[in-house]
Write an enzyme that holds these catalytic residues in place. Sequence first.
Site, mmCIF file in Angstrom:
data_model
loop_
_atom_site.group_PDB
_atom_site.id
_atom_site.type_symbol
_atom_site.label_atom_id
_atom_site.label_comp_id
_atom_site.label_asym_id
_atom_site.label_seq_id
_atom_site.Cartn_x
_atom_site.Cartn_y
_atom_site.Cartn_z
ATOM 1 N N THR A 131 -40.600 -12.766 -18.101
ATOM 2 C CA THR A 131 -40.943 -11.806 -19.202
ATOM 3 C C THR A 131 -39.726 -11.306 -20.028
ATOM 4 O O THR A 131 -38.358 -11.316 -19.653
ATOM 5 C CB THR A 131 -41.520 -10.628 -18.358
ATOM 6 O OG1 THR A 131 -41.682 -9.295 -19.128
ATOM 7 C CG2 THR A 131 -40.393 -10.433 -17.139
ATOM 8 N N LYS A 160 -37.744 -9.840 -11.581
ATOM 9 C CA LYS A 160 -38.151 -11.273 -12.342
ATOM 10 C C LYS A 160 -36.602 -11.582 -12.982
ATOM 11 O O LYS A 160 -36.382 -12.922 -12.996
ATOM 12 C CB LYS A 160 -38.891 -10.678 -13.491
ATOM 13 C CG LYS A 160 -40.254 -10.574 -13.356
ATOM 14 C CD LYS A 160 -41.128 -11.751 -12.803
ATOM 15 C CE LYS A 160 -41.327 -12.978 -13.689
ATOM 16 N NZ LYS A 160 -42.308 -13.785 -13.244
HETATM 17 P P1 NAD Z 1 -51.227 -11.145 -12.398
HETATM 18 O O1 NAD Z 1 -50.870 -9.899 -11.602
HETATM 19 O O2 NAD Z 1 -52.606 -10.858 -13.164
HETATM 20 O O3 NAD Z 1 -51.396 -12.430 -11.566
HETATM 21 C C1 NAD Z 1 -50.540 -12.862 -10.562
HETATM 22 C C2 NAD Z 1 -51.200 -13.851 -9.553
HETATM 23 O O4 NAD Z 1 -50.143 -13.989 -8.575
HETATM 24 C C3 NAD Z 1 -52.467 -13.253 -8.999
HETATM 25 O O5 NAD Z 1 -53.621 -14.347 -8.977
HETATM 26 C C4 NAD Z 1 -52.133 -13.125 -7.548
HETATM 27 O O6 NAD Z 1 -53.042 -13.333 -6.559
HETATM 28 C C5 NAD Z 1 -51.009 -14.286 -7.311
HETATM 29 N N1 NAD Z 1 -49.831 -13.999 -6.342
HETATM 30 C C6 NAD Z 1 -49.323 -12.754 -6.022
HETATM 31 N N2 NAD Z 1 -48.506 -12.760 -5.116
HETATM 32 C C7 NAD Z 1 -48.695 -13.918 -4.554
HETATM 33 C C8 NAD Z 1 -48.080 -14.694 -3.487
HETATM 34 N N3 NAD Z 1 -47.080 -14.259 -2.510
HETATM 35 N N4 NAD Z 1 -48.341 -16.095 -3.129
HETATM 36 C C9 NAD Z 1 -49.027 -16.593 -4.142
HETATM 37 N N5 NAD Z 1 -49.929 -16.007 -5.125
HETATM 38 C C10 NAD Z 1 -49.430 -14.907 -5.415
HETATM 39 O O7 NAD Z 1 -50.029 -11.610 -13.264
HETATM 40 P P2 NAD Z 1 -50.024 -11.784 -14.799
HETATM 41 O O8 NAD Z 1 -50.174 -10.909 -15.628
HETATM 42 O O9 NAD Z 1 -50.996 -13.063 -15.378
HETATM 43 O O10 NAD Z 1 -48.641 -12.488 -14.936
HETATM 44 C C11 NAD Z 1 -48.461 -14.019 -14.531
HETATM 45 C C12 NAD Z 1 -46.904 -14.175 -15.004
HETATM 46 O O11 NAD Z 1 -46.401 -14.071 -15.996
HETATM 47 C C13 NAD Z 1 -45.978 -13.449 -13.921
HETATM 48 O O12 NAD Z 1 -44.860 -14.012 -13.344
HETATM 49 C C14 NAD Z 1 -45.418 -12.215 -14.831
HETATM 50 O O13 NAD Z 1 -44.244 -11.785 -14.366
HETATM 51 C C15 NAD Z 1 -45.576 -13.128 -15.956
HETATM 52 N N6 NAD Z 1 -45.719 -12.412 -17.391
HETATM 53 C C16 NAD Z 1 -46.669 -11.449 -17.436
HETATM 54 C C17 NAD Z 1 -46.799 -10.800 -18.642
HETATM 55 C C18 NAD Z 1 -48.193 -10.005 -18.850
HETATM 56 O O14 NAD Z 1 -48.067 -9.098 -20.053
HETATM 57 N N7 NAD Z 1 -48.783 -9.984 -18.036
HETATM 58 C C19 NAD Z 1 -45.845 -10.918 -19.781
HETATM 59 C C20 NAD Z 1 -44.800 -11.806 -19.485
HETATM 60 C C21 NAD Z 1 -44.529 -12.315 -18.492
#
Ligand code: NAD
Length: 348
Positions: A131, A160
């Site tokens: 992120t 992160k």
């Molecule tokens: P989200 O919270 O929607 O999804 C996270 C997923 O990880 C879920 O399906 C959850 O069940 C799974 N998970 C959580 N803990 C776990 C564990 N211990 N073992 C296995 N699975 C597990 O998140 P998102 O918004 O889709 O983000 C996904 C990635 O992208 C993350 O790494 C986040 O830091 C990064 N990111 C998100 C954004 C944003 O705006 N949402 C922006 C930049 C980067």
Amino acid sequence: MKRVLITGGAGFIGSHVVRLFVNKYPNDAIYNLDLLTYAGNLENLSDVDGATNYHFIKADIVDASAIHALFDTHQFTDVIHLAAESHVDRSITDPLAFVRTNVIGTVNLLNAFRDTWKGNFEGKMFYHISTDEVYGTLGETGLFEETTSYDPNSPYSASKASSDHFVRAYGETYGMPYKITNCSNNYGPNQFPEKLIPLFINNVINNKALPVYGDGKYTRDWLYVIDHAIAIDLVFHKGKLGETYNIGGFNEWQNIELIRVLIKLMDEKLGRPAGESEKLITYVTDRPGHDRRYAIDATKINKELGWKPSVTFEEGLSATINWYLQNEAWMEHVTSGAYQEYYNHQYT
Ligand code: NAD
Ligand code: TYD
């Protein structure tokens, strides 16, 4: 043939990445590993469930022996690591959950990858999805570049940042081939209604207060989730090993301005008088340590790989609202049970 492990594939961004890879690369085996926490939902992937190159594995990345056993069995050639605790407000309430999943979980995957390939890394890759929040906060001007120093302010962004450092350190120490991308705020279908846009869409539909933190003048750079998935595909296949790429929408909005556009579109779509839902705007106590402004300089990925967002914000936002209006059952499923407890704790 690649055996690609996508972690967190049942979540918001992960589900769009899994769909794209399953459909676009029928000769690669795509493994979606997810614990199905409150944020993970297999309904997000019902359309690819039956594909012959798609496999779902329910597992916890914090469980080192389970992760090692899965690598032993499946010999994953590539990892695209998205599984994480992802919500800043939850990280303020329970930082350790973020250390466990985001830091220990990432190191477990790195160890399993290292121990499976034992230095024979030719044609293998560990791709870490991160992120822009690791860079901290910006003032009125300036953009985050790939060379900007890390300066995380929330337990989420600190966890992160830590995981990014571990990925880079494993590259230096064990020669592991890696890539990292740092993306700005995503929005789109299937986002859990704890993040600003889906929370506010759901609250407008239900005539509930729209809780605006602080003065509402915090700024974020918004990217449509499918454009993020396209960027991930491009970096995975064409990006340089050992490199970081910033991904962003060239699309900065102050929260309150974004909320006004959202309300305008929603009142139109719901057949309400123009501006009717503005009365729902409610200023509430600010988030502690709230980063004032994020904005990404995405020149590198644009110049090197030719990526740029494919939809305008108005198009993306309109498509997103339509998706939530057409998928009420999805919203009902994810907001039943523990969601109410979270909501009451956070907002009342
Ligand atoms: P989200 O919270 O929607 O999804 C996270 C997923 O990880 C879920 O399906 C959850 O069940 C799974 N998970 C959580 N803990 C776990 C564990 N211990 N073992 C296995 N699975 C597990 O998140 P998102 O918004 O889709 O983000 C996904 C990635 O992208 C993350 O790494 C986040 O830091 C990064 N990111 C998100 C954004 C944003 O705006 N949402 C922006 C930049 C980067
Ligand atoms: P969010 O979607 O949580 O993403 P992040 O904090 O990771 O950028 O929040 C986006 C912006 O909206 C951020 O400035 C906080 C603000 N916000 C509110 O004003 N009210 C809310 O209820 C939420 C969830 C966020």
